[in-house]
Design an enzyme around this catalytic site. Structure first.
Site, mmCIF file in Angstrom:
data_model
loop_
_atom_site.group_PDB
_atom_site.id
_atom_site.type_symbol
_atom_site.label_atom_id
_atom_site.label_comp_id
_atom_site.label_asym_id
_atom_site.label_seq_id
_atom_site.Cartn_x
_atom_site.Cartn_y
_atom_site.Cartn_z
ATOM 1 N N LYS A 15 -26.940 62.560 67.980
ATOM 2 C CA LYS A 15 -26.578 63.071 69.320
ATOM 3 C C LYS A 15 -27.804 62.974 70.261
ATOM 4 O O LYS A 15 -28.610 62.082 70.090
ATOM 5 C CB LYS A 15 -26.047 64.502 69.222
ATOM 6 C CG LYS A 15 -24.983 64.652 68.130
ATOM 7 C CD LYS A 15 -24.230 65.926 68.211
ATOM 8 C CE LYS A 15 -23.322 66.041 67.007
ATOM 9 N NZ LYS A 15 -22.347 67.098 67.124
ATOM 10 N N GLU A 101 -17.269 65.244 71.857
ATOM 11 C CA GLU A 101 -18.168 65.719 72.923
ATOM 12 C C GLU A 101 -18.037 64.839 74.162
ATOM 13 O O GLU A 101 -18.168 65.322 75.293
ATOM 14 C CB GLU A 101 -19.615 65.762 72.401
ATOM 15 C CG GLU A 101 -19.797 66.933 71.436
ATOM 16 C CD GLU A 101 -20.862 66.732 70.373
ATOM 17 O OE1 GLU A 101 -21.688 65.814 70.499
ATOM 18 O OE2 GLU A 101 -20.852 67.505 69.394
ATOM 19 N N GLU A 171 -12.206 64.055 62.997
ATOM 20 C CA GLU A 171 -13.145 65.153 63.211
ATOM 21 C C GLU A 171 -12.431 66.286 63.942
ATOM 22 O O GLU A 171 -12.305 66.248 65.180
ATOM 23 C CB GLU A 171 -14.322 64.686 64.065
ATOM 24 C CG GLU A 171 -15.128 63.568 63.456
ATOM 25 C CD GLU A 171 -16.561 63.584 63.981
ATOM 26 O OE1 GLU A 171 -17.461 63.828 63.203
ATOM 27 O OE2 GLU A 171 -16.742 63.397 65.188
ATOM 28 N N GLY A 177 -20.064 71.199 64.364
ATOM 29 C CA GLY A 177 -21.211 72.038 64.725
ATOM 30 C C GLY A 177 -20.956 73.527 64.589
ATOM 31 O O GLY A 177 -21.729 74.342 65.098
HETATM 32 C C1 PEP Z 1 -20.333 65.215 64.745
HETATM 33 O O1 PEP Z 1 -21.012 65.406 65.740
HETATM 34 O O2 PEP Z 1 -19.666 64.177 64.665
HETATM 35 C C2 PEP Z 1 -20.342 66.200 63.688
HETATM 36 C C3 PEP Z 1 -19.492 66.054 62.723
HETATM 37 O O3 PEP Z 1 -21.253 67.229 63.795
HETATM 38 P P1 PEP Z 1 -21.603 68.334 62.676
HETATM 39 O O4 PEP Z 1 -21.786 67.603 61.368
HETATM 40 O O5 PEP Z 1 -22.861 68.977 63.147
HETATM 41 O O6 PEP Z 1 -20.439 69.275 62.611
#
Ligand code: PEP
Length: 257
Positions: A15, A101, A171, A177
């Site tokens: 990120k 995001e 996801e 996060g």
């Molecule tokens: C992501 O940003 O794609 C993600 C899965 O973040 P995290 O592993 O921090 O949950």
């Protein structure tokens, strides 16, 4: 199932973290600890500004590079954008497209995401298309319809041969996060649905060679259990990929068996 095509893939998404020295330090540490047995594909997605230096730091390793985003035009008067050709030019193999995001903070639509997926394929990058429901949608039992819409619009107008190289990352937004991982049942249900949808809208060989990743609070302690879930071919890792020791443990998930 095409096992060669579905070789596990683990992608670290840094990120907007890491200035240049930090990124080089992180990549070098990863390189030094990476014991490549050739059984897992690994990629990292540093910020744009670090991509070139990280590509040099990772030269002669099998750790591949990913962009975190791209624009659909190849070049021109699009101030602030980066094209697929530019990513390819500095050694990227993958590009993350439609991360939640970007959908949430930059209001990316499924239509724009589709243009990016198409442009990525044209630039010979492997798009990692991110899809997933938010908490409100999960609570309203809309998960599968949300995922279906994102697939339908995100993969619109793709040719079958584009699927030689396409990755889909499920996801759930509420798991990103937050430290809250989706349950094995929730993940299996959605991955099974995605595979079935690909079979219906494309064909069985296409569906069987498409890698389906899970992302959302992956860490060294849950990686092995997540990888054991039916239809999970790999992981998209955010926070834990910023800690080389943790990311390496995730890559070595089989050794925790
Ligand atoms: C992501 O940003 O794609 C993600 C899965 O973040 P995290 O592993 O921090 O949950």
């Amino acid at each position: 199932m095409d096992l060669e095509m579905r070789q596990p893939l683990i992608v670290g998404n840094w990120k907007m973290n890491g200035n240049l020295p930090e990124s080089i330090r992180l990549a070098t540490s990863l390189k030094n600890q990476f014991d490549d047995k050739g059984n897992i594909r690994v990629a990292i997605a540093p910020p744009f500004t670090a991509l070139y230096s990280v590509s040099i730091a990772l030269a002669e390793t099998n750790i591949q590079l990913a962009g975190q985003n791209m624009f659909w035009e190849e070049s021109g008067a699009y101030t602030g954008e980066v094209s697929g050709l530019f990513l390819k030019d500095i050694g990227c193999h993958y590009v993350i497209i439609g991360h939640s995001e970007r959908r949430q903070y930059f209001h990316e639509t499924d239509e724009q995401i589709n243009l990016k997926v198409q442009a990525a394929c044209k630039s010979e990058l492997v798009p990692i298309l991110c899809i997933g429901e938010n908490l409100k949608e999960r609570k309203a039992k809309e998960t599968l319809s949300v995922v279906e819409k994102q697939l339908k619009l995100g993969l619109k107008d793709l040719a079958i041969h584009d699927f030689d190289n396409i990755v889909i990352a499920y996801e759930p937004v509420w798991a990103i996060g937050t430290g809250e991982t989706a349950s094995p049942e929730q993940i299996e249900e959605v991955h099974h649905f995605i595979r079935g949808w690909l079979k219906r809208f494309f064909d069985a060989p296409t569906a069987n060679m498409t890698k389906l990743l899970y992302g959302g609070s992956v860490n060294p302690d849950n990686a092995m259990d997540l990888m054991k879930i039916n239809e999970v071919d790999g992981l998209l890792v955010g926070g834990a990929s910023l800690h080389p020791e943790d990311f390496i443990k995730i890559i070595k998930f089989e050794e925790n068996a």
